[in-house]
Design an enzyme around this catalytic site. Structure first.
Site, PDB file in Angstrom:
ATOM      1  CE1 TYR A  62      -2.901  -3.337   1.157  1.00 27.76           C
ATOM      2  CE2 TYR A  62      -4.034  -1.775  -0.280  1.00 27.76           C
ATOM      3  CZ  TYR A  62      -3.935  -3.039   0.268  1.00 27.76           C
ATOM      4  OH  TYR A  62      -4.848  -4.019  -0.066  1.00 27.76           O
ATOM      5  CD  GLN A  99     -16.020  -2.680  -7.435  1.00 24.97           C
ATOM      6  OE1 GLN A  99     -15.775  -3.839  -7.118  1.00 24.97           O
ATOM      7  NE2 GLN A  99     -16.247  -2.325  -8.684  1.00 24.97           N
ATOM      8  CB  ILE A 101      -8.398   2.529  -2.313  1.00 24.04           C
ATOM      9  CG1 ILE A 101      -7.210   1.963  -3.086  1.00 24.04           C
ATOM     10  CG2 ILE A 101      -9.308   1.399  -1.845  1.00 24.04           C
ATOM     11  CD1 ILE A 101      -6.340   1.008  -2.229  1.00 24.04           C
ATOM     12  CG  HIS A 117     -13.690  -2.114  -2.106  1.00 25.46           C
ATOM     13  ND1 HIS A 117     -13.520  -2.592  -3.379  1.00 25.46           N
ATOM     14  CD2 HIS A 117     -14.732  -2.819  -1.595  1.00 25.46           C
ATOM     15  CE1 HIS A 117     -14.414  -3.529  -3.633  1.00 25.46           C
ATOM     16  NE2 HIS A 117     -15.168  -3.688  -2.575  1.00 25.46           N
ATOM     17  CB  CYS A 144      -2.950   5.253  16.915  1.00 24.17           C
ATOM     18  SG  CYS A 144      -4.485   6.222  16.974  1.00 24.17           S
TER      19      CYS A 144
END
Ligand code: BV8
Length: 246
Positions: A62, A99, A101, A117, A144
């Site tokens: 990714y 769908q 990204i 998605h 985070c």
């Protein structure tokens, strides 16, 4: 065009898009020749089990695609801009369910948009589930910013995970008067089943705008084949000029 065409009486226009609409902007599709799933397998990079087993590998997959989006800055093409024009000029609701990204629909000005998605430029905490805008690389230890205990994963839907906003999508499918499918092979569920959901309602017209017939082509009242940058603007012109019988 009679006002009746666009009023709520016919319900919203729902548009489903897939990787094919972003192809002419320079982003790879998944199942075409040379597509993403030819280079890497779903099981290796697009399931929760893959992330559990090898988070570095999944994050890298990714990271590479996020860098392509944020550094190469692909531009929306005429297919994206035609859908944004339809939403501006159509007298009723137009909902785009993608769908994809990538952020090309947003950058073309589409606002009534659902990323079923997920989104490549967002990350989600594995502990507190906070979703944050994120353009940098992610590593397994990336913390985070909200809870300080969790780590961040891509905010995308992997195989075996539930897509987002399914209730809102099914509600729109059941009310819609026109369903348009753009640039998708119709091989991934539940998105591939949306056209059947629309046909169950018995009223809506279904149209496929795709480079070639998809797996579900027979389920569409009308199909126009060609590159999205050509077939989508032409169809939007016909729709806005009242040349499409709804
Ligand atoms: C779910 C995000 C249930 C990440 C993606 C076993 C276990 C669990 C589930 C399943 C299972 N077996 C089957 C399933 C269901 C599974 C599925 O459908 N599998 C397939 C492989 C059979 N689905 C799921 O797992 C979904 N979740 O079912 O959850 C559940 C129930 C209860 C509780 C929990 C869970 C989740 C699926 C989502 C997966 N994530 N993407 C990422 O992007 O990395 S899917 C991935 O495929 C992409 O998102 C992509 O968008 C999507 C579909 O692909 P397309 O967009 O259609 O792209 P493709 O390359 O295939 O086609 C491109 C088309 O464009 C072609 O037709 C081509 O001709 C055309 N084209 C090319 N150039 C152009 C063009 N058209 C116009 N112009 C051009 N220039």
């Amino acid at each position: 065009m009679s006002e009746a065409h666009g009023t709520g009486a016919n319900g919203p226009i729902v548009v489903l898009t897939g990787a094919g609409i972003s192809k002419e902007s320079g982003l790879d599709t998944f199942r075409d020749k040379g597509g993403i799933w030819e280079k890497v397998s779903i099981e290796e990079v697009a399931t929760p089990e893959a992330f559990q087993a090898n988070p570095e590998r999944v994050q890298q997959f990714y990271n590479d695609r996020r860098r392509q989006l944020t550094q190469d800055r692909p531009e929306p093409n005429a297919g994206h801009t035609a859908l944004a024009r339809l939403a501006r000029e159509w007298p009723g609701e137009v909902l785009v369910v993608t769908q994809n990204i990538d952020d090309l629909h947003e950058r073309a000005g589409q606002d009534n948009l659902i990323h079923m998605h997920g989104e490549l430029r967002k990350a989600r905490c594995t502990d507190c589930a906070a979703v944050v805008a994120w353009d940098d690389d992610l590593a397994p230890a990336t913390g985070c910013p909200h809870c300080d205990t969790g780590t961040l994963r891509p905010h995308v839907v992997w195989f075996g995970e539930m897509p987002f906003q399914m209730e809102r999508i099914f509600d729109a499918l059941q009310r819609c008067g026109l369903f348009i499918s753009v640039g998708t092979s119709g091989s991934v569920y539940p998105a591939a089943g949306f056209v059947q959901e629309v046909l169950r309602g018995g009223r809506a017209r279904t149209v496929e705008l795709n480079l070639e017939p998809s797996d579900g082509s027979v389920l569409f009242h009308e199909s126009r084949h060609g590159p999205a940058s050509e077939v989508v603007p032409a169809f939007v012109d016909d729709l806005l000029a009242g040349r499409i019988e709804l």
